[in-house]
Design an enzyme around this catalytic site. Structure first.
Site, PDB file in Angstrom:
ATOM      1  N   THR A 120       9.125 -10.771   3.914  1.00 17.63           N
ATOM      2  CA  THR A 120       8.469 -10.261   5.235  1.00 17.63           C
ATOM      3  C   THR A 120       9.465 -10.492   6.460  1.00 17.63           C
ATOM      4  OG1 THR A 120       6.776 -10.398   6.933  1.00 17.63           O
ATOM      5  CG2 THR A 120       7.118 -12.365   5.091  1.00 17.63           C
ATOM      6  N   TYR A 144       2.000 -18.320   6.978  1.00 16.05           N
ATOM      7  CA  TYR A 144       2.377 -17.317   6.170  1.00 16.05           C
ATOM      8  C   TYR A 144       3.667 -16.951   6.010  1.00 16.05           C
ATOM      9  CZ  TYR A 144       3.000 -12.265   5.060  1.00 16.05           C
ATOM     10  OH  TYR A 144       3.370 -10.933   4.426  1.00 16.05           O
TER      11      TYR A 144
HETATM   12  N1  LIG Z   1       1.397  -5.048   4.271  1.00 16.88           N
HETATM   13  C1  LIG Z   1       2.544  -5.264   5.117  1.00 16.88           C
HETATM   14  O1  LIG Z   1       2.826  -4.876   6.304  1.00 16.88           O
HETATM   15  C2  LIG Z   1       3.417  -6.304   4.605  1.00 16.88           C
HETATM   16  C3  LIG Z   1       4.676  -6.585   5.185  1.00 16.88           C
HETATM   17  C4  LIG Z   1       5.443  -7.510   4.726  1.00 16.88           C
HETATM   18  C5  LIG Z   1       5.105  -8.132   3.603  1.00 16.88           C
HETATM   19  N2  LIG Z   1       4.146  -7.767   2.940  1.00 16.88           N
HETATM   20  C6  LIG Z   1       3.941  -8.481   1.674  1.00 16.88           C
HETATM   21  O2  LIG Z   1       3.792  -7.408   0.778  1.00 16.88           O
HETATM   22  C7  LIG Z   1       2.887  -7.874  -0.432  1.00 16.88           C
HETATM   23  C8  LIG Z   1       1.569  -6.805  -0.556  1.00 16.88           C
HETATM   24  O3  LIG Z   1       1.045  -6.668   0.669  1.00 16.88           O
HETATM   25  P1  LIG Z   1      -0.298  -5.646   0.943  1.00 16.88           P
HETATM   26  O4  LIG Z   1      -0.495  -5.044   1.963  1.00 16.88           O
HETATM   27  O5  LIG Z   1      -0.220  -4.617  -0.405  1.00 16.88           O
HETATM   28  O6  LIG Z   1      -1.373  -6.546   0.478  1.00 16.88           O
HETATM   29  P2  LIG Z   1      -2.654  -6.612  -0.529  1.00 16.88           P
HETATM   30  O7  LIG Z   1      -3.722  -7.692   0.124  1.00 16.88           O
HETATM   31  O8  LIG Z   1      -3.465  -4.898  -0.385  1.00 16.88           O
HETATM   32  O9  LIG Z   1      -2.239  -6.629  -1.715  1.00 16.88           O
HETATM   33  C9  LIG Z   1      -2.166  -8.019  -2.493  1.00 16.88           C
HETATM   34  C10 LIG Z   1      -2.784  -7.970  -3.716  1.00 16.88           C
HETATM   35  O10 LIG Z   1      -2.486  -9.216  -4.406  1.00 16.88           O
HETATM   36  C11 LIG Z   1      -3.574  -9.525  -5.259  1.00 16.88           C
HETATM   37  N3  LIG Z   1      -3.590 -11.187  -5.206  1.00 16.88           N
HETATM   38  C12 LIG Z   1      -3.692 -12.039  -4.130  1.00 16.88           C
HETATM   39  N4  LIG Z   1      -3.751 -13.305  -4.889  1.00 16.88           N
HETATM   40  C13 LIG Z   1      -3.513 -13.126  -6.255  1.00 16.88           C
HETATM   41  C14 LIG Z   1      -3.242 -14.194  -7.241  1.00 16.88           C
HETATM   42  N5  LIG Z   1      -3.239 -15.344  -7.100  1.00 16.88           N
HETATM   43  N6  LIG Z   1      -3.211 -13.620  -8.365  1.00 16.88           N
HETATM   44  C15 LIG Z   1      -3.434 -12.210  -8.888  1.00 16.88           C
HETATM   45  N7  LIG Z   1      -3.512 -11.322  -7.774  1.00 16.88           N
HETATM   46  C16 LIG Z   1      -3.563 -11.782  -6.512  1.00 16.88           C
HETATM   47  C17 LIG Z   1      -4.817  -9.160  -4.421  1.00 16.88           C
HETATM   48  O11 LIG Z   1      -5.943  -8.964  -4.998  1.00 16.88           O
HETATM   49  C18 LIG Z   1      -4.247  -7.632  -3.965  1.00 16.88           C
HETATM   50  O12 LIG Z   1      -4.393  -6.820  -4.894  1.00 16.88           O
HETATM   51  C19 LIG Z   1       2.333  -9.113   0.071  1.00 16.88           C
HETATM   52  O13 LIG Z   1       3.194 -10.143  -0.751  1.00 16.88           O
HETATM   53  C20 LIG Z   1       2.568  -9.365   1.405  1.00 16.88           C
HETATM   54  O14 LIG Z   1       2.719 -10.432   2.001  1.00 16.88           O
HETATM   55  C21 LIG Z   1       3.230  -6.794   3.225  1.00 16.88           C
END
Ligand SMILES: NC(=O)c1ccc[n+]([C@@H]2O[C@H](COP(=O)([O-])OP(=O)(O)OC[C@H]3O[C@@H](n4cnc5c(N)ncnc54)[C@H](O)[C@@H]3O)[C@@H](O)[C@H]2O)c1
Length: 329
Positions: A120, A144
């Site tokens: 991120t 985070y």
């Molecule tokens: N959404 C954004 O704008 C953004 C920006 C930068 C980075 N990210 C990164 O992208 C990734 C996905 O983000 P997102 O928005 O899709 O999040 P999200 O919360 O929609 O998806 C995360 C998924 O991980 C699963 N999860 C969490 N902990 C777990 C574990 N211990 N074991 C198994 N499954 C687990 C959750 O059930 C969920 O389905 C994350 O790592 C986040 O840090 C997202």
């Protein structure tokens, strides 16, 4: 197994992971979703098997790796809310860092296939200058962001020790949804600006603007929004890059264009054809005025550049999802 092979997708029931699964399947890979459904949805897993498991459960992870023998791993699973990470840092270090260490150990024992990590822009903290490139100092300002940076360090160490090839894709603000409406963004609570405004437009509720006296043309913060399908394309390119021996490193994924909060509001109002009520609240600590990413490295190493950088397109896809496919939010 599909033509191009199995890819293990942790967090594939979540927002970005599910979109990547759709693109992986279209590209001939079989996505194998490993998700504990703590924040994801069974109904978002449509393009391959779902293994309900926690990445911190080493025995289950090994069993899944042995069963599917993936040719690569895409690691999305994490907790993702900055505010929650400030309130509950141990939860974030445990799930994002500790559990990832367990996953990594199992992946290394499995032969260390290419590993694509969801990092991120939060690892940069407050930018010293914009646009931000990958060499900008890594100074995250919340748990985070630190949890993500620690994983990048773990990956570099694993590369040194075991040759694990890795890429950390550093997303700026992921936005938009699948244009077909098969899947979309479903965070609860929602913390991302575009869905917050779209939902306010649908419900007739009021949106808070945190500060309108920043040093920007209209006084509101400027951010870089990148369509989730552009992110998905980059993941597949990153997997191929590592498979052909590309150097392990961090790579920004951004639009390279910034839009202010007021520009996003105006765009949502135009696309939805509805006015959105706003109120001005105080600035939030730690919010930089402008955050825009530089993406020369993604272009050079992956041959990637965003195709859906237009804000209106991103808003239209989000609106389509919320209005037609997720009416209950
Ligand atoms: N959404 C954004 O704008 C953004 C920006 C930068 C980075 N990210 C990164 O992208 C990734 C996905 O983000 P997102 O928005 O899709 O999040 P999200 O919360 O929609 O998806 C995360 C998924 O991980 C699963 N999860 C969490 N902990 C777990 C574990 N211990 N074991 C198994 N499954 C687990 C959750 O059930 C969920 O389905 C994350 O790592 C986040 O840090 C997202």
């Amino acid at each position: 197994m599909s033509d191009a092979g199995n890819v293990l997708v942790t967090g594939g029931a979540g927002f970005i992971g599910s979109h990547v699964c759709k693109r992986l399947a279209a590209a001939g890979y079989q996505p194998i979703v490993l998700d504990n459904l703590s924040r994801g949805f069974r109904s978002s897993v449509k393009w391959g098997p779902l293994e309900v498991a926690d990445i911190g459960d080493g025995a289950r992870v090994r069993e899944i790796l042995n069963r599917y023998r993936p040719i690569g791993v895409m690691h999305f699973s994490a907790f993702t809310s900055v505010g929650e990470s400030v309130q509950q840092p141990a939860l974030y270090y445990s799930n994002n860092v500790g559990a990832t260490a367990v996953l990594l150990q199992a992946v290394i024992e499995h032969g260390a296939p290419p590993f694509v990590f969801s990092s991120t822009a939060a690892i940069y903290g407050n930018p010293a200058s914009v646009p931000v490139d990958e060499d900008h100092p890594h100074r995250p300002i919340n748990p985070y962001g630190r949890s993500k940076l620690y994983v990048e360090h773990m990956l570099a160490d694993a590369n040194q020790a075991s040759g694990l090839p890795w890429v950390a894709l550093r997303y700026f603000n992921a936005a938009g949804c699948d244009p077909d409406g098969e899947i979309g963004e479903r965070h609860d609570p929602e913390t991302h600006l575009i869905p917050i405004i779209v939902r306010a437009a649908l419900k007739g509720s009021t949106v808070s603007i945190f500060g309108d006296d920043y040093d920007t043309p209209d006084g509101t913060c400027i951010r870089d929004y990148i369509h989730v399908n552009d992110l998905a394309d980059a993941h597949i390119l990153a997997l191929k890059y590592l498979a052909r021996g590309g150097k392990s490193c961090g790579i920004n994924l951004a639009n390279s264009k910034g839009f202010s909060v007021r520009e996003v509001l105006a765009t949502v109002e135009r696309v939805c054809g509805r006015p959105v009520a706003v109120k001005i609240d105080p600035r939030r600590p730690g919010d930089p005025a402008v955050l825009i990413g530089k993406t020369e490295r993604a272009k050079e190493l992956l041959g990637w550049s965003p195709k859906r950088s237009d804000l209106e397109l991103q808003v239209r896809d989000a609106w389509n999802w919320y209005e037609n496919f997720l009416p209950s939010v």
